[in-house]
Write a protein that holds these residues in place. Structure first.
Motif, PDB file in Angstrom:
ATOM      1  N   UNK A   1      -1.839 -29.903  -2.038  1.00  0.00           N
ATOM      2  CA  UNK A   1      -1.121 -28.604  -1.692  1.00  0.00           C
ATOM      3  C   UNK A   1      -1.848 -27.435  -2.056  1.00  0.00           C
TER       4      UNK A   1
ATOM      5  N   UNK B   1      -2.918 -21.533  -4.084  1.00  0.00           N
ATOM      6  CA  UNK B   1      -3.022 -22.120  -5.470  1.00  0.00           C
ATOM      7  C   UNK B   1      -4.508 -21.776  -6.135  1.00  0.00           C
TER       8      UNK B   1
ATOM      9  N   UNK C   1      -6.192 -23.332  -9.565  1.00  0.00           N
ATOM     10  CA  UNK C   1      -5.881 -24.496 -10.557  1.00  0.00           C
ATOM     11  C   UNK C   1      -7.092 -24.593 -11.074  1.00  0.00           C
TER      12      UNK C   1
ATOM     13  N   UNK D   1       3.020 -29.170  -8.928  1.00  0.00           N
ATOM     14  CA  UNK D   1       3.219 -27.739  -8.471  1.00  0.00           C
ATOM     15  C   UNK D   1       3.885 -27.626  -7.070  1.00  0.00           C
ATOM     16  N   UNK D   2       3.722 -28.589  -6.351  1.00  0.00           N
ATOM     17  CA  UNK D   2       4.001 -28.540  -4.743  1.00  0.00           C
ATOM     18  C   UNK D   2       5.297 -28.609  -4.606  1.00  0.00           C
ATOM     19  N   UNK D   3       6.185 -29.119  -5.497  1.00  0.00           N
ATOM     20  CA  UNK D   3       7.717 -29.381  -5.441  1.00  0.00           C
ATOM     21  C   UNK D   3       8.273 -28.007  -5.211  1.00  0.00           C
TER      22      UNK D   3
ATOM     23  N   UNK E   1       0.824 -20.681  -7.112  1.00  0.00           N
ATOM     24  CA  UNK E   1       0.861 -21.479  -8.203  1.00  0.00           C
ATOM     25  C   UNK E   1      -0.464 -20.841  -9.003  1.00  0.00           C
TER      26      UNK E   1
ATOM     27  N   UNK F   1      -2.784 -21.838 -12.439  1.00  0.00           N
ATOM     28  CA  UNK F   1      -2.988 -22.508 -13.625  1.00  0.00           C
ATOM     29  C   UNK F   1      -4.129 -22.115 -14.383  1.00  0.00           C
TER      30      UNK F   1
END
Lengths: 350, 350
Positions: A20, A335, A337, A348-350, B318, B320
């Motif tokens: 993701x 994202x 990360x 995270x993807x949830x 997201x 991180x």
């Protein structure tokens, strides 16, 4: 021209949650141009198997919701060769569905089964290995699983312990399947030299696999016999809808491989990766002099090192002062990360 | 109802290159919802001035290429009040165009001029200050520039040195304009107490400003006299196209402020920011307990501190393990840059 009994079954039901937002449950990894070559992983998989048989002998088993994507990405495969699973029931029902369906039209079929989301670098060597396995199973009541020669003491895969090679062949008896080892054990496997990664690529003829499934998983076989009556008819979808979810949720490894005495392996070294993590993808991609791997045009990096950037949707990306990160954007999701924390992405993807 | 002679001129020609990719030359900062309140900076500017006069007395001077954006974002302003500059010629020609055009229809106009891309926190106090300045210039041959009481020894702005206040008023004579100071000088200005930031907000009546421009920049005045013949006619666009580029490229500060002897200032403290940098924007925005300021829905931060995230286009983000970065996405462009290196953004945007 000699009759071509070869068939290829591509398993394409995965959701690729570790990647993701490049991969999403709506449009997972196998349908994505992961390495930035202009082709998705499933398109590369088809390309790799094309020397084996014509497109009309390719079969794709996937989730109902990916059928349209498969049609779009693989227009050469006949629609009746695209098998829709109403729900995921692991690999044994998936493979059984394909093999029973092929068997109804092509009882003499000789079949290679493959995941849709792995990558092979040396496709020439791959072709040689697969053709050798198919030649072997064309004549013998045997199940051949491709065994990848390990390049590192990987603890994330199961291993195949290979015995002696058959006379005049590279193909070996399998002595045992081994669960994912700890690091120490993995190092011993590397040293021993006859331990191979289980890549989930199988070769067998239709008769052998259906017999072995019938022997070791008789419930699955009888469900398939029942479903099979309606294959290639208007009732197929309805029947599969009604019966498929009753199949035991079981892997082909557990259902057949670990029980059958007809198991062989062919040790192979063709630059294989299951692309199971951003880290493994980064290893495979070309990197700039600062160790950055980029997929996507228009990416500029300043004072940045050891990142993997996958931003196919973006037209212009500027990254300054970033070290050791994943930066991925697709379809309105972004994202950023640290690579070392990529195991958190599923969450995270949830 | 008493006749309202008040007019507001909004200068909206900037390109906001320091805020790429949130702000782009095609769609710059003043038209963006920079603070995530649902309104663009120019919409907030109009809102702030609404207590002063009706929308029909608002005038926007902008680049030709932004006229459609202005119409879309400010539908209440009459189209004939949107003045298109064929090219940027700094603030003096921009202001002159607006004041000459207003003057043709409203010779008694009393005018406030403002940038379109600054932010004011205390709009009540802002209204009080602007109304006081307008009352002053309605009766006097005076130019009032709003002076912001400094909150820090800023070296990025010019300063106004204020003299004694006029009897019964907060409005003071200006003793001098000061160039951007070094840090030491800026500290002295803070201590002295009568040094104010020049915010580019001016108040004057039509007669005063045109006379002062005529006195100190006669070339600009005669070009405006020439252009003025065709204002509010079908020929306006063509005439402006032909003559505007011949105007001297000069700021109103240099053209009038630093020369005129009619200059006053009104010291003000209404929470002003010119939003000149990501850092200054971050200061103004609400921050979570880890010091992160986010504009955009669906932003999740893990183990991240002191970032500014502006991702209005993205549906899910997201982040991180990121500390002290700018993350900005708009219209297919993505920036990840350390806040401390934001001065490099202008160059990245090229």
């Amino acid at each position: 021209m000699e009759k071509n009994n070869n068939h290829v079954v591509i398993m394409a039901g995965g959701i690729g949650s570790r990647f993701w937002p490049m991969s999403t449950p709506e449009y997972p990894k196998q349908f994505i141009d992961v390495i930035g070559c202009g082709k998705s992983l499933i398109q590369l998989t088809v390309e790799r198997f094309l020397p084996v048989c014509p497109l009309t002998n390719f079969w794709v088993v996937t989730s109902e919701k990916y059928v349209d994507i498969v049609k779009e990405q693989l227009p050469g495969i006949p629609e009746s060769n695209i098998l829709a699973e109403p729900e995921p029931r692991n690999t044994a029902p998936c493979i059984a569905y394909a093999c029973w369906k092929i068997g109804k039209k092509y009882p003499d079929a000789n079949i290679a089964v493959t995941p849709s989301d792995a990558l092979v670098v040396n496709t020439g060597e791959f072709e040689r290995i697969i053709k050798q396995a198919l030649t072997f199973t064309a004549e013998r009541d045997a199940i051949v699983t491709v065994g990848i020669k390990p390049s590192r003491p990987e603890t994330g895969y199961g291993y195949i312990c290979a015995g002696e090679a058959e006379a005049g062949s590279e193909i070996c008896r399998v002595e045992a399947f081994k669960e994912k080892p700890d690091y120490e054990t993995a190092c011993k496997y590397m040293e021993a030299g006859n331990y191979l990664w289980n890549a989930g690529i199988f070769v067998w003829n239709r008769k052998t696999i259906t017999e072995e499934i019938r022997r070791y998983t008789p419930g699955l076989a009888s469900t398939m016999d029942e479903m099979s009556k309606d294959f290639f008819t208007d009732k197929e979808t309805e029947t599969v809808e009604r019966l498929f979810h009753t199949c035991e949720k079981i892997s082909i490894d557990y259902a057949v491989m670990e029980k059958s005495d007809k198991i062989f392996t062919i040790p192979a070294d063709f630059g294989w990766s299951d692309l199971g993590s951003w880290g493994s993808l980064k290893t495979l991609l070309d990197k700039d002099s600062n160790g950055n791997a980029c997929v996507g045009t228009g990416v500029k990096l300043y004072d940045s090192h050891d990142n993997i950037v996958h931003v196919a949707d973006e037209r212009k990306v500027v990254i300054e002062g970033l070290d050791g990160y994943i930066v991925a954007e697709r379809n309105g999701a972004l994202l950023i990360c640290r690579l070392k924390n990529e195991q958190k992405i599923k969450e995270f993807a949830k």
